[in-house]
Design an enzyme around this catalytic site. Structure first.
Site, mmCIF file in Angstrom:
data_model
loop_
_atom_site.group_PDB
_atom_site.id
_atom_site.type_symbol
_atom_site.label_atom_id
_atom_site.label_comp_id
_atom_site.label_asym_id
_atom_site.label_seq_id
_atom_site.Cartn_x
_atom_site.Cartn_y
_atom_site.Cartn_z
ATOM 1 N N ARG A 98 0.846 -1.267 -0.068
ATOM 2 C CA ARG A 98 -0.144 -0.067 0.028
ATOM 3 C C ARG A 98 0.607 1.284 0.049
ATOM 4 O O ARG A 98 0.649 2.268 0.454
ATOM 5 C CB ARG A 98 -0.990 -0.002 1.174
ATOM 6 C CG ARG A 98 -1.747 -0.985 1.118
ATOM 7 C CD ARG A 98 -2.910 -0.988 0.061
ATOM 8 N NE ARG A 98 -3.947 -1.932 0.089
ATOM 9 C CZ ARG A 98 -4.059 -3.129 -0.101
ATOM 10 N NH1 ARG A 98 -3.169 -3.674 -0.919
ATOM 11 N NH2 ARG A 98 -5.111 -3.811 0.098
ATOM 12 N N SER B 191 -11.203 -0.838 3.092
ATOM 13 C CA SER B 191 -9.943 -0.907 4.210
ATOM 14 C C SER B 191 -9.612 0.522 4.914
ATOM 15 O O SER B 191 -9.013 1.181 4.030
ATOM 16 C CB SER B 191 -8.936 -1.701 4.181
ATOM 17 O OG SER B 191 -9.006 -2.804 3.670
ATOM 18 N N GLU C 31 -5.273 3.846 5.962
ATOM 19 C CA GLU C 31 -4.799 3.654 4.382
ATOM 20 C C GLU C 31 -5.488 4.758 3.799
ATOM 21 O O GLU C 31 -5.014 5.171 2.482
ATOM 22 C CB GLU C 31 -5.505 2.444 4.047
ATOM 23 C CG GLU C 31 -5.059 2.066 2.861
ATOM 24 C CD GLU C 31 -6.032 0.928 2.108
ATOM 25 O OE1 GLU C 31 -6.984 1.575 1.386
ATOM 26 O OE2 GLU C 31 -5.672 -0.112 2.205
#
Ligand code: FAD
Ligand code: EPU
Length: 338
Positions: free
Chosen positions: A164, A238, A334
């Site tokens: 990520r 998420s 995130e």
């Protein structure tokens, strides 16, 4: 001709469905229009936000600057022996690109089926799902350099991809606008069915020799069963990354919590399932005002109605604090907070 709009609602431009307003809003269909826009010094002296599908953003306030919505389209491919180089405009919808590949029988993108958002955002956080990350299929991308107005090409080695993460979120944050991405796909499928949920679902459906399309369909079905559809319940997937801790810290946690869901990253690091940590703190399915976590996935924060971005952000802070107190693990968001 560029149309610069004033005071535009962003509610339909973010998957959380948050009401926020942009001072200026402009849609970009070509690289030339980017040059035109950045020649307008009055406009681009304002803060800038590059917008794709808005599926990894949380607006906590109005945006007092220019929102630049990237709509650059087009998908083409060239075949080179067993490799296929597929190039897509940054404004293509990610899943349309996946379907283009699947329908042409090009292998590589099928595990990334149904991820929301645009092609141009895919390298920003090195999107990933079901055992594959963007970096596994990334060949290169082109990007408009804001300072020089030049188009630059980035190869995989330039992008510092990690879980990520990429250089576009770190050292080059805010400096480039991605205009196209090229993927290295394969004519001969080397399918990745290792991820537990995929092999289980193939087994359930009695599929022994899966095709590229089978994998794409199965991944899509799993995703629909697990994740809320933003058109019914606002969310950005998420909300936090899965935290990576040292092996020592993981061993201590496993001793105290034998059920803790963990995956070895390498010899020294272990990834923990943030969803498990959050669920253990009692947050799964919890509704707090207009926000909460999704009933099937504690890692997904949702807008149950007219939540403000600030309300969701405050709830996420409460989760970080509680997980920190219980497990001594720090969750990192995130989602991009605007
Ligand atoms: P946006 O939200 O519009 O932007 C995200 C960031 O990228 C912002 O910082 C923005 O400024 C920047 N950006 C966007 N376009 C450009 C560009 N052309 N040039 C430079 N900067 C740009 N992600 C995963 O990795 N795996 C998943 O499995 C996954 N599942 C999801 C499921 C759901 C239901 C939802 C809602 C989200 C999910 N996500 C997942 C997150 C999201 O889909 C990805 O992060 C996606 O890449 C975001 O694309 P976007 O176009 O919507 O980006
Ligand atoms: N879990 C729980 N409780 C929960 C949620 C999960 O115990 O409420 C446990 C599950 O039982 C499982 C483990 O956590 O053992 C992992 O759960 P899951 O397979 O749902 O995946 P995830 O780690 O929560 C990650 C990505 C997703 C991606 C899936 C599939 C991150 C931050 N998230 O989720 O990406 O789709 O794996 O590969 O890495 C996103 O980035 O937005 C996203 C949705």
């Amino acid at each position: 001709m560029l149309e610069i709009q004033h005071n535009v609602s962003l509610k339909n431009f973010n998957s959380f469905g948050i009401q926020a307003f942009a001072k200026y809003f402009v849609e970009i269909n070509t690289e030339e229009q980017l040059s035109q826009l950045f020649n307008n010094s009055q406009i681009v002296k304002n803060p800038i936000l590059i917008l794709g599908g808005g599926s990894n953003l949380l607006f906590t306030q109005n945006f007092d600057g220019v929102v630049i919505k990237i709509n650059i389209k087009g998908i083409k491919h060239i075949v080179d022996n067993q490799n296929v180089l597929v190039t897509a405009g940054a404004g293509e919808v990610w899943n349309d690109l996946v379907l283009y590949a699947v329908n042409n029988n090009f292998a590589g993108l099928e595990n990334l089926s149904l991820i929301p958002g645009s092609v141009g955002a895919s390298p920003i956080q090195n999107i990933g799902a079901y055992g594959v990350e963007l970096k596994d299929v990334f060949e290169s991308c082109t990007a408009f350099e804001i300072e020089t107005h030049k188009i630059k090409t980035f190869l995989k080695a330039d992008c510092a991809f990690a879980y990520r993460e990429s250089i576009f979120k770190q050292a080059l944050k805010g400096k480039y606008i991605i205009t196209s991405v090229t993927f290295n796909l394969k004519l001969k499928a080397n399918l990745n069915t290792q991820y537990g949920a995929i092999s289980q679902e193939l087994h359930n459906q009695n599929i022994q020799n899966p095709t590229i399309k089978n994998i794409s369909d199965v991944v899509s079905q799993i995703r629909v069963s697990k994740l809320p559809n933003p058109s019914t319940i606002g969310n950005a997937g998420s909300f936090f990354k899965n935290p990576i801790v040292t092996k020592d810290q993981a061993n201590q946690l496993i001793k105290n919590y034998p059920q803790i869901v963990n995956f070895s990253v390498d010899d020294t690091q272990v990834k923990l399932a943030a969803g498990w940590l959050i669920e253990q703190c009692g947050f799964k399915g919890l509704v707090v005002g207009n926000t909460g976590t999704y009933k099937n996935q504690a890692l997904v924060l949702v807008n149950y109605g007219n939540a403000s971005g600030q309300e969701i952000f405050n709830f996420s802070s409460q989760i970080i604090e509680t997980v920190q107190q219980k497990f001594g693990v720090t969750l990192e968001r995130e989602v991009n907070i605007i």
